[in-house]
Structure formats: C-alpha cells, structure tokens
Design an enzyme around this catalytic site. Structure first.
Site, short mmCIF file in Angstrom:
data_model
loop_
_atom_site.label_atom_id
_atom_site.label_comp_id
_atom_site.label_asym_id
_atom_site.label_seq_id
_atom_site.Cartn_x
_atom_site.Cartn_y
_atom_site.Cartn_z
N HIS A 75 0.83 -1.21 0.00
CA HIS A 75 0.00 0.00 0.00
C HIS A 75 0.87 1.26 0.00
CE1 HIS A 75 -3.69 2.33 1.08
NE2 HIS A 75 -2.78 3.11 1.66
N GLU A 76 1.80 1.34 0.93
CA GLU A 76 2.61 2.57 1.02
C GLU A 76 3.48 2.73 -0.22
OE1 GLU A 76 1.29 4.30 3.10
OE2 GLU A 76 0.46 2.78 4.42
N HIS A 100 1.52 4.17 -3.10
CA HIS A 100 1.34 5.62 -3.03
C HIS A 100 2.44 6.37 -3.82
CE1 HIS A 100 -2.06 6.60 -0.50
NE2 HIS A 100 -1.66 5.85 0.50
N TYR A 153 -10.99 4.24 0.81
CA TYR A 153 -10.03 3.16 0.58
C TYR A 153 -10.67 2.03 -0.25
CZ TYR A 153 -6.70 5.03 4.04
OH TYR A 153 -5.79 5.79 4.72
N1 BES Z 1 -1.83 7.87 4.04
C1 BES Z 1 -2.31 6.86 4.89
C2 BES Z 1 -2.22 7.20 6.34
C3 BES Z 1 -3.00 8.44 6.76
C4 BES Z 1 -4.26 8.68 6.28
C5 BES Z 1 -2.44 9.32 7.63
C6 BES Z 1 -4.93 9.83 6.68
C7 BES Z 1 -3.11 10.45 8.03
C8 BES Z 1 -4.37 10.71 7.55
C9 BES Z 1 -1.60 5.53 4.66
O1 BES Z 1 -1.22 5.32 3.34
C10 BES Z 1 -2.57 4.45 4.98
O2 BES Z 1 -3.60 4.42 4.36
N2 BES Z 1 -2.25 3.57 5.92
C11 BES Z 1 -3.11 2.48 6.32
C12 BES Z 1 -2.64 1.17 5.75
C13 BES Z 1 -3.38 0.67 4.57
C14 BES Z 1 -2.96 -0.73 4.19
C15 BES Z 1 -4.87 0.77 4.61
C16 BES Z 1 -3.05 2.37 7.82
O3 BES Z 1 -2.36 3.18 8.45
O4 BES Z 1 -3.67 1.50 8.39
ZN ZN Z 2 -2.85 5.07 2.04
#
Ligand code: BES
Ligand code: ZN
Length: 641
Positions: free
Chosen positions: A336-337, A340, A423
């Site tokens: 996922h990361e 991005h 998402y």
């Molecule tokens: N960009 C997000 C984290 C985020 C979102 C930080 C909104 C602050 C505000 C990151 O890419 C993300 O979505 N992380 C998810 C993991 C993913 C596999 C769904 C998480 O942190 O769980």
């Molecule tokens: Zn994300």
C-alpha cells in the site's frame, strides 16, 4: 495542431510554471457519438484557480511557495526544533503584497524577506489559534521579494511531532522523535502553505545529538558521517503532508541495492526479513504502471506508538512495528505505502474531498501487487475483508454524504475523508472499471494517467474528464454516465460492486458452522489457516457467541495472546461484547504496548459501549503518556474529556 496536442503543450508549460494542475479543460475535445456533432463533456474540471482547499489559510491562489529550505536543530531537552525555514515563492499576480502561510503552535522570532538590498526584517501577523486549522500567518512583502525566511521554534506539544524519552524506546538509551503530517500537521513543524494543492521541493539541514541518526522523506547527503549533522534534498515537487523526519538510534539493513529498512537495533533484522519481498513489489508496480520515480525506496519501522499502519513519505515509508508478524502476512501495508509512490505522491489529491484519488487508487494498486506476487487467492481474501470493513463503515457513517467517493464540501475535518469509503470504496470502483473495460485496457489507461498527471495535484473531476477523453472515448459502451455518477457522487455503493468470492473463506465458514452446530473445537481443521482465514473466522463469529464458546476457542488456539496484532485485536473486539473475562488481561497489555489507531480506537470505543468504561479509562490513564498526540486527541474524544 490538434486540440489534444494543444492540451498537452498547455499542460507542459503549466507544469514548467510550477502550476499544480493542468486546468486545461477549456481545451478539451467535445464528446460526441456522431462525427461533426459537438456535445458537452459530461464532467468538467473546475479551473485550478477556482478550486479552494478550505483547510488552509494560505493565499496559494495569489502566491505560491515552490521551495523550502530548512535549517533546524533538534533539542530533546526542550522538545523543540529551532532554526529557520526559507521559502521561495512565485507571485501569481503583480499586486500581491502579502504571503499567507499556515502555522500551528510555532514560536516565531523574526521574519525577513530578500530584496535587492539584501535581507530585511518584515512585519507579520499571527491570527487566532483554531483547534483544527492552527493560525493564519500573514507576512508583508516588500517590493520584488521572492523569498522569506522565518526564524522560529516548534512547540513541545506540536501534534505532528512525537518526542519519545529513552525509556519509551526499545533500547532505553536514546530518545527518539518522528513526525506525522498528513493531513494538516506539517504546519506544526514548518510555516508553509499546508495544502495538497501546492507542491514544493525542499532542502534540509538537521542537527541532532551526535549519537543519533536523522532520516527524512528525501535523499540523504551520502558523504555525511553519522555525526549529528545531516543534509537532505527532495528535488521532486511534493505536497507538504509528505515532509517527514525521524531521529533516533536508528540502524539500517539493506534488502537489495535500492531497498532497505531502518529501525531500532532490536527489530532491524526481523524487519528486513519480514519485508524481503519489497524489491519484487517495486518490480511488480513498475511493470504495471511505469517507472518508480523517486530513486531509492526505504522503509522505517518506528516505535509502537506510531499511530498508523504506514505512511507513504516519499523514498521512506514510515511503518508500524505491528506489521512484523514473522510470516509476511501483513505486508499488504508495504504494498500500500509503496503504491502511493504512484497514486498520492506522484498524482496527488488537490483537496481532501478528493482523498479517494489517493487512497482508493492506492488500495487498488496494493491489491494488484498482492495478486501479482502471491496470487489471486490472497488478493481476493484481502478484498473480501476490505468489503466487510467497507460495509461496516458505510453503516456507521455519520451522514449519507460521507458514503460517496467525492466527499461533501462541508466536511469538518479531513479525517472524515479517510474511512473505508475512500479506501475500499475507491478500490472497488476501480475494480468495476477494470471489469468493464478489460484489465489490459484499464492498466494501460492507469499507466497513462500516472504519466499525464505526474507531479501534479488534481481533483476527482480532473480524473473523470481524463477518463472520459481516453478510456471511455475508446469504449463508449462499457459503462454509462449514470453508473459512474452513482459510484462517485451518490451515497452508498451500487450493485455493480464486486462480491469477492474466496473458496478458502467459504471453507472457513463451513468449519465454523459445523462447530456452532454442536461440533467440538477439536474438530475444527485450522492447521493450514493463514492469518487472513483466521481474520475471516473471527469476523464471522456470531454476535451472540457465549463466553464459554470463546473460552473453548481460546483454550485450543490461544487467540487472546496471539502475537499477530490483527488477529489479537479482532479477537478482543469479539471478547469485549461477549464479556469474555480472560481476554481482558492480555487486552490491557495490548493497549499498553500498541499505539496504532486502527486497533486502539475501536477497542476503547467498544469498551466504552459495552459497560467497561471505567476499566478502559484506567488502562488509558496508564497508556496515554506513551500514545502519539494524534491518538491522545482521538481517545480523549471517546471518553469525552
Ligand atoms: N496515508 C495513509 C495514512 C494516513 C491517512 C495518515 C490519513 C493520516 C491521515 C496511509 O497510506 C494508509 O492508508 N495507511 C493504512 C494502511 C493501509 C494498508 C490501509 C493504515 O495506516 O492502516
Ligand atoms: Zn494510504
């Protein structure tokens, strides 16, 4: 020159001028079924200079910051960063005499501007402090100024920076700090135009105690020694929320020539092993959607108080240690990361109303990586779990408008845009498109899309207009406008949403039903179950499951003490309403150890909702000092403080 070629030239010149997005909608070809008949396009982008991000005070439509130069000293005694930020900007019209920035809890000492006579002190005004937005910082500009320099320090309570004492780290010997800026917290470290519509390059010099290492979302000056004086450069334009810094007794282990992992010593080797497939993940996305454009790709495994699963800081994703399960079962977060790096970091949502452009596209690419690397069965299990969470979030939404991909104008905080609607909802929309247009055509389209909007910030309508002019123009019968509008603009999800079918999950359900129908736990054949099958099993346990049944499962499978944080937290979420007492001691330990919001917010909420408020508050009182300020704020809200 054809209209399409004209549009391309326009966009290239806009890019060269540092414009955040193309805004070339006036150049769009009319859409028509019959040659020679011109009809209006279905979706028209709002011109870039009319799109307003309500979560910034900055006057980014009048003057635009293009480059930031940081010179900051890290002081663990006072928990402050202090030094200067120099901002280069371009005026978008001649009569602009003020540069408005965002600031939050910054202690400003002096602001200067560069003029023909050198640097001169200028006057500025700081507005009232708003809990969400921070303060408006308006700087008077002398004639001809194109750079300002702010001398300042951050607050020890800056919400975007967590300061950990040595006792809060694994080694116990050195302090640690890390930042988390998405969506609105970059302004707690740097005075800037804190909106994803504005892209900046940056240079930074960071000084730290000599034993510590600093890393940033940027290229590190490699000539430097580990001596407390570090230099960085990010030469690709990024939105402010992707600025990032971590400082600590951090070690590095290479995974391949251009992928590696940073972490505290105790976990660096396990992390490298857990994430060893990352280089193949990079290869997989590159083959699908074009080159990785950021140079190296490294990960840093942070202390357990990191409030997210992962954060896509460019060149260096920030990760929670709860991913280190020992069996690579949670590495979809790495996928996922990494994803991005295309969706989000390369092509960025222009406002948080368009967050699904970041998170939905990323969840789609993530799932394609998992499919490419581990096969369709794993990918479909992950989509099935995602669909369950999506339906849960749709049902729990505070109002129907929050269940459409494009968020309403009046969201009160960008966090509202980060439910599973953006998402999984975004992912299932792209799955729908893939199904209708065919994978080959859809992949080619996405590849062109990333290319076309590379290093730009765009809105949902920019995407739809591009889709209309390309993929849809090639296959006009594949979808109807009504179908697309239903997905993007209407609350809830249409029937065209995939119903992911996993044979493995079906088998899990038969096992569960046999047991619930009077079987013995010994009869449950769980031998080869993956983490995903366990997660499905736990999630489909009936709401009315008894404490005795929970005990029987626990005795056989030790779920209360599972070392897999996903399994443990899913289990606790069943144990709390079931009143299954033996889970509470391990739950206490979990809440003390883990600060990842996805787990702990739901657990505290469930405790509060199921008659365990006092118990939960007592745990929280002990755990709170170790939690990140973001998590503290969220959980304080649960307990109404
Ligand atoms: N960009 C997000 C984290 C985020 C979102 C930080 C909104 C602050 C505000 C990151 O890419 C993300 O979505 N992380 C998810 C993991 C993913 C596999 C769904 C998480 O942190 O769980
Ligand atoms: Zn994300």
């Amino acid at each position: 020159m054809s209209l399409r070629a004209a549009a391309l030239v326009f966009s290239l010149s806009a890019l060269a001028a540092g414009c955040s997005r193309d805004g070339g909608d006036a150049e769009r070809e009319p859409v028509s079924d019959e040659p020679g008949v011109e009809t209006e396009a279905h979706w028209s982008p709002v011109p870039a200079d009319e799109v307003r991000d309500p979560f910034t005070y900055s006057n980014y439509h009048e003057a635009r910051v293009t480059h930031v130069e940081l010179d900051l000293d890290v002081d663990f005694e006072t928990k402050t960063l202090s030094g200067s930020a120099q901002l280069d900007f371009e005026k978008l019209s001649d009569d602009v005499s003020t540069l408005v920035l965002d600031a939050n809890d910054l202690d400003i000492e002096l602001i200067e501007a560069e003029t023909d006579d050198g640097w001169v002190t200028v006057s500025y005004e700081i507005g009232a402090d708003d809990a969400v937005m921070g303060s408006r910082l308006a700087i008077e500009l002398p004639d001809g100024a194109e750079s300002v320099r702010v001398n300042y320090s951050t607050s020890p309570d800056a919400e975007g920076i967590q300061w950990l004492s040595p006792e809060q780290t694994a080694s116990g010997e050195h302090p640690f700090l890390f930042t988390q800026f998405q969506p609105l917290l970059a302004r707690t470290m740097v005075p800037l135009q804190d909106t994803p519509a504005v892209r900046i390059t940056y240079d930074a010099r960071i000084t730290t105690p000599p034993a510590l290492l600093a890393v940033m979302s940027a290229r590190q000056d490699e000539s430097g020694e580990r001596d407390g004086d570090y230099s960085f450069r990010m030469s690709q334009p990024i939105p402010s929320y992707l600025l990032a810094l971590a400082v600590g007794d951090i070690q590095f282990e290479a995974i391949s020539a251009d992928v590696g992992v940073y972490a505290e010593d105790y976990i660096v080797s396990e992390s490298a092993a857990e994430f060893e497939d990352t280089p193949q993940m990079v290869d997989t996305v590159e083959a699908l959607y074009g080159p990785y454009r950021w140079g190296r790709y490294d990960l840093i495994v942070l202390p357990p108080s990191f409030p997210f699963g992962g954060m896509e800081n460019p060149r260096l994703s920030f990760m929670t240690p709860t991913l280190i399960a020992g069996d690579k079962s949670l590495t979809n977060v790495v996928a996922h990361e990494l994803a991005h790096s295309w969706s989000g970091n390369l092509v960025t949502n222009s406002t948080w109303r368009d967050a699904w452009l970041n998170e939905g596209f990323t969840s789609y690419v993530e799932n394609r990586i998992m499919e490419g690397l581990y096969g369709p069965e794993r990918a479909v299990m992950e989509r099935s779990l995602d669909k369950q969470s999506l339906m849960r979030d749709v049902n729990e939404a505070a109002r129907p408008e929050l269940t459409a991909l494009k968020m309403p104008e009046d969201i009160s905080h960008p966090d509202e845009a980060f439910s599973q609607v953006s998402y999984a909802g975004g992912m299932f929309f792209l799955k729908f498109m893939e199904e209708r247009f065919g994978r080959e055509a859809f992949d080619a389209f996405l590849r062109d899309y990333f290319d076309r909007f590379a290093f730009q910030s765009i809105t949902t309508e920019d995407f739809l207009a591009y889709f209309e002019d390309h993929l849809w123009a090639d296959q006009p019968d594949a979808v109807t406008k009504a179908e697309i509008d239903a997905w993007v603009y209407e609350p809830g999800f249409p029937d065209t949403i995939e119903n992911p079918q996993s044979d493995a999950f079906n088998r899990v359900e038969s096992q569960l039903n046999a047991w619930l129908g009077g079987g013995d736990v010994a009869g449950l054949e769980t031998g080869a179950w993956t983490t995903h099958e366990w997660l499905h099993f736990i999630s489909v346990l009936p709401a009315e499951i008894s404490s005795e049944q929970m005990a029987a499962l626990d005795a056989r499978f030790n779920l209360s003490t599972s070392q897999n944080a996903e399994i443990a937290s899913a289990w606790y979420l069943k144990a709390i309403p079931a009143g299954y007492e033996p889970a509470f001691e391990p739950l206490d330990a979990f809440l003390m150890r883990v600060g990842r919001g996805k787990f702990i917010y739901r657990l505290y909420q469930s405790l509060a909702d199921n008659g365990r408020r006092e118990w939960a508050e007592a745990v929280y009182e002990r755990a709170r000092p170790g939690y990140h300020p973001i998590a503290q704020r969220r959980i304080d809200e649960i307990f109404g403080e």
